[in-house]
Scaffold this active site. Structure first.
Site, PDB file in Angstrom:
ATOM      1  N   TYR A 133       0.850  -1.194   0.000  1.00 12.17           N
ATOM      2  CA  TYR A 133       0.000   0.000   0.000  1.00 12.17           C
ATOM      3  C   TYR A 133       0.885   1.244   0.000  1.00 12.17           C
ATOM      4  O   TYR A 133       1.532   1.562   0.997  1.00 12.17           O
ATOM      5  CB  TYR A 133      -0.900  -0.019   1.229  1.00 12.17           C
ATOM      6  CG  TYR A 133      -2.138   0.860   1.152  1.00 12.17           C
ATOM      7  CD1 TYR A 133      -2.339   1.760   0.116  1.00 12.17           C
ATOM      8  CD2 TYR A 133      -3.113   0.770   2.142  1.00 12.17           C
ATOM      9  CE1 TYR A 133      -3.485   2.539   0.059  1.00 12.17           C
ATOM     10  CE2 TYR A 133      -4.261   1.539   2.091  1.00 12.17           C
ATOM     11  CZ  TYR A 133      -4.439   2.429   1.056  1.00 12.17           C
ATOM     12  OH  TYR A 133      -5.565   3.207   1.003  1.00 12.17           O
ATOM     13  N   LYS A 158      -1.165  -1.045  -4.203  1.00 14.59           N
ATOM     14  CA  LYS A 158      -2.341  -0.210  -4.000  1.00 14.59           C
ATOM     15  C   LYS A 158      -1.889   1.228  -3.794  1.00 14.59           C
ATOM     16  O   LYS A 158      -0.976   1.494  -3.009  1.00 14.59           O
ATOM     17  CB  LYS A 158      -3.128  -0.711  -2.782  1.00 14.59           C
ATOM     18  CG  LYS A 158      -4.432   0.022  -2.529  1.00 14.59           C
ATOM     19  CD  LYS A 158      -5.155  -0.571  -1.330  1.00 14.59           C
ATOM     20  CE  LYS A 158      -6.472   0.156  -1.086  1.00 14.59           C
ATOM     21  NZ  LYS A 158      -7.148  -0.313   0.142  1.00 14.59           N
TER      22      LYS A 158
END
Length: 301
Positions: A133, A158
């Site tokens: 992330y 992400k």
């Protein structure tokens, strides 16, 4: 592990005494999977990962795994200091998760080589596939993203920054080395607002916080976007998502607190948020309820 459709980030229900309510969590996850979620990301940002004890993370993951019963992939979060993130990874694997969403380290701003080292050290503690992330202090260059993507257990990235030019460079660099199987996710709050722009740079997957409390709206938007139904996309962006973002931005932490309140408004009382977040005011709850009604009406029309 390939994802399709709307990705479900459930909230974490708390009982009146503040403890984790596993029964409500199971109900919440079951309803989302039954509604058509393409994957469950439990105890992540919307699930108040920042406020959970390690054993609560493990218990929440186990509930998600048992509830989904293999129907869709289940990922759970790990993050923070490297030793803590490694412990999270071990716990999530022990609970039976299919993968890991690796959040960035906190407080420090690391050099690019340090971010690679962080991912290497955490992934060494698990055999699970990992989605990294990018957000906060973890801002990758295209070269660093390509290096992380090449690590054996990393299967996705992400984005929580919203810098489309940076993300476009990352997508191109990673695709050049890893091909089309590597997966990218739009991880911005209320990701539907930026989903059309992300699709333009080859990022079709996104996390939908709205799905947690209004799956009808989230699924209708996802279908409309995929089908090129610009009229419905515009109607939902202007009449529901845009006003929701305006409300969200009025109070820090509402990206989580409003979602949790929305689940309660729709009939499942999942309790309030933990400190340092605050629950929505009565005025904001009324506005949220009105927005949900407006969104449902737009879908029905």
């Amino acid at each position: 592990m390939k994802f399709q459709g709307v990705l479900f980030f459930p909230v974490t229900p708390f009982a009146p005494d503040g403890s984790l309510d596993e029964e409500l969590l199971a109900q919440h996850i079951a309803s989302g999977v039954d509604a058509g979620a393409g994957g469950v990301f439990v105890a992540c940002g919307t699930g108040e990962f920042h406020a959970l004890a390690p054993d609560e993370l493990e218990r929440a993951t186990r509930v998600a795994v048992e509830t989904t019963a293999g129907r869709v992939p289940v990922l759970a979060a790990a993050g923070g200091p490297a030793p803590v993130a490694r412990d999270h990874a071990v716990r999530v694997a022990r609970a039976g998760a299919d993968g890991l969403l690796l959040l960035p380290p906190y407080l420090v701003t690391a050099p690019q080589r340090g971010l690679v080292r962080y991912v290497e050290e955490v992934t060494a503690a698990t055999d699970l596939p990992v989605v990294f992330y990018q957000r906060g202090t973890a801002r990758l260059s295209a070269a660093t993203a390509a290096e992380i993507a090449a690590l054996p257990k990393v299967v996705g990235l992400k984005d929580g920054l919203g810098d489309l030019e940076r993300m476009h460079r990352i997508v191109r660099a990673v695709r050049a080395g890893e091909g089309e199987d590597f997966q990218f996710f739009n991880g911005l709050p209320t990701a539907e607002m930026t989903a059309p722009a992300y699709r333009g740079i080859g990022v079709d997957l996104y996390s939908s916080a709205v799905f947690a409390f209004a799956p009808e709206i989230a699924l209708a938007f996802h279908r409309a976007l995929a089908d090129g139904d610009r009229a419905l996309v515009t109607r939902l962006l202007d009449g529901f998502y845009g006003p929701l973002v305006e409300l969200r931005d009025e109070v820090p932490g509402y990206a989580v607190a409003l979602v949790k309140a929305g689940v309660t408004i729709r009939g499942l009382d999942v309790g309030g948020v933990r400190a340092p977040l605050l629950d929505p005011t009565p005025e904001h709850l009324a506005r949220l309820a009105e927005l949900i009604d407006r969104g449902l009406e737009a879908v029905a029309a």
